[in-house]
Design a protein around this motif. Structure first.
Motif, mmCIF file in Angstrom:
data_model
loop_
_atom_site.group_PDB
_atom_site.id
_atom_site.type_symbol
_atom_site.label_atom_id
_atom_site.label_comp_id
_atom_site.label_asym_id
_atom_site.label_seq_id
_atom_site.Cartn_x
_atom_site.Cartn_y
_atom_site.Cartn_z
ATOM 1 N N THR A 105 -75.075 67.465 -24.902
ATOM 2 C CA THR A 105 -75.311 66.916 -23.557
ATOM 3 C C THR A 105 -76.639 67.397 -22.976
ATOM 4 O OG1 THR A 105 -74.003 68.730 -22.612
ATOM 5 C CG2 THR A 105 -72.864 66.668 -23.042
ATOM 6 N N MET A 106 -76.990 68.665 -23.229
ATOM 7 C CA MET A 106 -78.245 69.184 -22.692
ATOM 8 C C MET A 106 -79.444 68.569 -23.399
ATOM 9 S SD MET A 106 -77.425 73.163 -21.928
ATOM 10 C CE MET A 106 -78.939 73.310 -21.032
ATOM 11 N N SER A 107 -79.314 68.295 -24.688
ATOM 12 C CA SER A 107 -80.400 67.654 -25.435
ATOM 13 C C SER A 107 -80.619 66.226 -24.951
ATOM 14 C CB SER A 107 -80.087 67.670 -26.933
ATOM 15 O OG SER A 107 -81.092 66.992 -27.663
ATOM 16 N N ILE A 108 -79.526 65.500 -24.727
ATOM 17 C CA ILE A 108 -79.648 64.131 -24.216
ATOM 18 C C ILE A 108 -80.315 64.112 -22.843
ATOM 19 C CG2 ILE A 108 -78.303 62.191 -23.306
ATOM 20 C CD1 ILE A 108 -76.390 62.487 -25.549
ATOM 21 N N ASP A 109 -79.993 65.100 -22.034
ATOM 22 C CA ASP A 109 -80.453 65.123 -20.648
ATOM 23 C C ASP A 109 -81.863 65.691 -20.496
ATOM 24 O OD1 ASP A 109 -79.875 64.894 -17.738
ATOM 25 O OD2 ASP A 109 -80.085 67.062 -17.799
ATOM 26 N N ASP A 110 -82.376 66.372 -21.504
ATOM 27 C CA ASP A 110 -83.634 67.109 -21.340
ATOM 28 C C ASP A 110 -84.825 66.167 -21.149
ATOM 29 O OD1 ASP A 110 -85.238 69.714 -21.672
ATOM 30 O OD2 ASP A 110 -86.173 68.345 -23.112
ATOM 31 N N PHE A 111 -85.664 66.525 -20.197
ATOM 32 C CA PHE A 111 -86.900 65.771 -19.950
ATOM 33 C C PHE A 111 -88.134 66.656 -20.103
ATOM 34 C CE2 PHE A 111 -90.316 64.777 -16.951
ATOM 35 C CZ PHE A 111 -90.686 63.516 -17.404
ATOM 36 N N THR A 112 -88.111 67.838 -19.477
ATOM 37 C CA THR A 112 -89.311 68.658 -19.386
ATOM 38 C C THR A 112 -89.833 69.086 -20.755
ATOM 39 O OG1 THR A 112 -88.495 69.501 -17.269
ATOM 40 C CG2 THR A 112 -90.317 70.682 -18.283
ATOM 41 N N ILE A 113 -88.949 69.660 -21.571
ATOM 42 C CA ILE A 113 -89.370 70.124 -22.898
ATOM 43 C C ILE A 113 -89.778 68.937 -23.769
ATOM 44 C CG2 ILE A 113 -88.605 71.320 -24.989
ATOM 45 C CD1 ILE A 113 -86.806 73.019 -23.240
ATOM 46 N N SER A 114 -89.017 67.848 -23.670
ATOM 47 C CA SER A 114 -89.340 66.651 -24.462
ATOM 48 C C SER A 114 -90.699 66.080 -24.060
ATOM 49 C CB SER A 114 -88.262 65.581 -24.266
ATOM 50 O OG SER A 114 -87.000 66.058 -24.681
ATOM 51 N N TYR A 115 -91.023 66.150 -22.789
ATOM 52 C CA TYR A 115 -92.292 65.596 -22.306
ATOM 53 C C TYR A 115 -93.493 66.286 -22.953
ATOM 54 C CZ TYR A 115 -95.922 64.185 -18.975
ATOM 55 O OH TYR A 115 -97.057 63.678 -18.409
ATOM 56 N N PHE A 116 -93.381 67.596 -23.188
ATOM 57 C CA PHE A 116 -94.506 68.354 -23.724
ATOM 58 C C PHE A 116 -94.529 68.401 -25.253
ATOM 59 C CE2 PHE A 116 -94.189 70.148 -19.434
ATOM 60 C CZ PHE A 116 -95.511 70.072 -19.038
ATOM 61 N N THR A 117 -93.424 68.084 -25.909
ATOM 62 C CA THR A 117 -93.366 68.235 -27.365
ATOM 63 C C THR A 117 -93.083 66.932 -28.102
ATOM 64 O OG1 THR A 117 -90.994 68.791 -27.276
ATOM 65 C CG2 THR A 117 -92.568 70.621 -27.169
ATOM 66 N N SER A 118 -93.057 65.809 -27.396
ATOM 67 C CA SER A 118 -92.631 64.550 -28.021
ATOM 68 C C SER A 118 -93.744 63.835 -28.767
ATOM 69 C CB SER A 118 -92.058 63.611 -26.956
ATOM 70 O OG SER A 118 -93.049 63.301 -25.994
ATOM 71 N N GLY A 119 -94.998 64.067 -28.386
ATOM 72 C CA GLY A 119 -96.073 63.292 -28.993
ATOM 73 C C GLY A 119 -95.957 61.830 -28.588
ATOM 74 N N SER A 120 -95.857 60.952 -29.575
ATOM 75 C CA SER A 120 -95.720 59.516 -29.308
ATOM 76 C C SER A 120 -94.269 59.041 -29.363
ATOM 77 C CB SER A 120 -96.546 58.717 -30.323
ATOM 78 O OG SER A 120 -96.105 58.986 -31.648
ATOM 79 N N VAL A 121 -93.333 59.947 -29.614
ATOM 80 C CA VAL A 121 -91.913 59.590 -29.719
ATOM 81 C C VAL A 121 -91.304 59.507 -28.323
ATOM 82 C CG1 VAL A 121 -89.650 60.285 -30.605
ATOM 83 C CG2 VAL A 121 -91.703 60.640 -31.992
ATOM 84 N N GLN A 122 -90.531 58.460 -28.082
ATOM 85 C CA GLN A 122 -89.891 58.245 -26.785
ATOM 86 C C GLN A 122 -88.412 58.620 -26.870
ATOM 87 O OE1 GLN A 122 -90.544 56.712 -23.575
ATOM 88 N NE2 GLN A 122 -92.712 57.052 -23.917
ATOM 89 N N THR A 123 -87.953 59.406 -25.895
ATOM 90 C CA THR A 123 -86.523 59.643 -25.719
ATOM 91 C C THR A 123 -86.068 58.907 -24.465
ATOM 92 O OG1 THR A 123 -86.873 61.658 -24.417
ATOM 93 C CG2 THR A 123 -86.690 61.908 -26.811
ATOM 94 N N LEU A 124 -84.769 58.860 -24.237
ATOM 95 C CA LEU A 124 -84.275 58.119 -23.074
ATOM 96 C C LEU A 124 -84.798 58.665 -21.743
ATOM 97 C CD1 LEU A 124 -80.580 57.178 -23.950
ATOM 98 C CD2 LEU A 124 -82.488 55.629 -23.510
ATOM 99 N N PRO A 125 -84.772 59.978 -21.512
ATOM 100 C CA PRO A 125 -85.341 60.468 -20.245
ATOM 101 C C PRO A 125 -86.809 60.096 -20.082
ATOM 102 C CG PRO A 125 -83.977 62.159 -21.246
ATOM 103 C CD PRO A 125 -84.101 61.062 -22.256
ATOM 104 N N LEU A 126 -87.579 60.154 -21.167
ATOM 105 C CA LEU A 126 -88.987 59.778 -21.088
ATOM 106 C C LEU A 126 -89.147 58.283 -20.838
ATOM 107 C CD1 LEU A 126 -90.471 61.892 -24.035
ATOM 108 C CD2 LEU A 126 -90.512 62.417 -21.588
ATOM 109 N N ALA A 127 -88.271 57.479 -21.457
ATOM 110 C CA ALA A 127 -88.315 56.029 -21.241
ATOM 111 C C ALA A 127 -87.968 55.688 -19.797
ATOM 112 C CB ALA A 127 -87.355 55.332 -22.201
ATOM 113 N N ILE A 128 -86.979 56.367 -19.244
ATOM 114 C CA ILE A 128 -86.611 56.133 -17.844
ATOM 115 C C ILE A 128 -87.767 56.507 -16.920
ATOM 116 C CG2 ILE A 128 -85.062 56.876 -15.990
ATOM 117 C CD1 ILE A 128 -82.897 57.246 -18.082
#
Length: 261
Positions: free
Chosen positions: A198-221
């Motif tokens: 659940t925390m991985s699905i919900d995460d935005f901040t860490i994903s924003y800095f480490t995602s590169g060109s990959v989009q997750t749902l929080p980033l897409a929203i």
């Protein structure tokens, strides 16, 4: 009188917490794009969400990252707990305090430091380009402390002499862990996996800095809200809410089964 005031205050708190969510859920079925006008009941925003290929790709990435990182976090957290109970008292306190640092540390600090770490490694070696792999690594390290906290109470309830007795009866250390220790701490591991998921699905901040060109749902929203607030976001947020709610129900059922046993 005090009880009435406490109950009233509690109801007001819950109203402020959940009223916006209920309004969002209602608007996900609203046929009108205006949130202030009810245009009739519809599933059109859920249908539009399903047809949105960018959202579907982001959802696939999010599920892959959540599943893989929660399993890795479960392994890391369980190994840390097993090593903890076999260590000296001073090292146990040190490890517990060390585990608490990522939990209380602001996510933006973790995200920026992870980004710098991956960028340095990529420039020096050519490996770990920011993307799916770096997301999995960062989410695994972020979620592992929560698995540790879930497994630790279970492993402390076990009498230390039981695994030792299993080895005295002919079990190897690995077999004693697999046959004796693992079944006892499995409820804690499952709870940790659910929390990590659940925390991985919900995460935005860490994903924003480490995602590169990959989009997750929080980033897409986040990208959708920067352009225009589409009613599809209401549908997506409603699905998010019920997904997390389902995870919480499963965790509570597991804990209730443990108490009943």
């Amino acid at each position: 009188m005090k009880k009435i005031i406490y109950k009233l205050f509690l109801n007001v708190v819950f109203l402020f917490l959940y009223a916006p969510i209920f309004i969002l859920m209602i608007n996900s079925f609203n046929n009108s794009k205006s949130r202030a006008v009810w245009g009739g009941f519809t599933f059109r925003w859920y249908e539009a969400l399903v047809k949105n290929h960018a959202i579907l790709q982001a959802a696939e990435n999010t599920l892959i990252i959540a599943l893989v990182s929660s399993l890795i976090a479960a392994i890391l957290g369980t190994i840390a707990c097993v090593g903890l109970v076999n260590s000296r008292k001073f090292f146990q306190n040190f490890l517990i305090n060390l585990n608490n640092i990522p939990i209380i540390n602001p996510e933006i600090v973790v995200g920026i430091s992870s980004m710098i770490f991956f960028v340095i490694i990529y420039k020096l070696t050519g490996f770990l380009k920011p993307g799916l792999t770096t997301l999995i690594i960062s989410h695994s390290t972020f979620c592992a402390p929560y698995v540790f906290l879930s497994v630790l109470p279970k492993i402390k309830q076990i009498t230390p002499q039981i695994p030792e007795a299993a080895q005295d009866l002919g079990c190897t250390p690995f077999k004693a862990f697999y046959k004796v220790l693992l079944p006892e701490i499995m409820p804690g591991i499952i709870t940790g996996i659910m929390m990590s998921f659940t925390m991985s699905i919900d995460d935005f901040t860490i994903s924003y800095f480490t995602s590169g060109s990959v989009q997750t749902l929080p980033l897409a929203i986040y990208s959708m809200t920067r352009k225009s607030i589409s009613p599809e976001i209401n549908a997506l947020s409603t699905i998010f809410f019920f997904t997390v709610l389902l995870m919480l129900v499963i965790i509570n059922l597991i804990n209730d089964d443990i108490e009943w046993i």
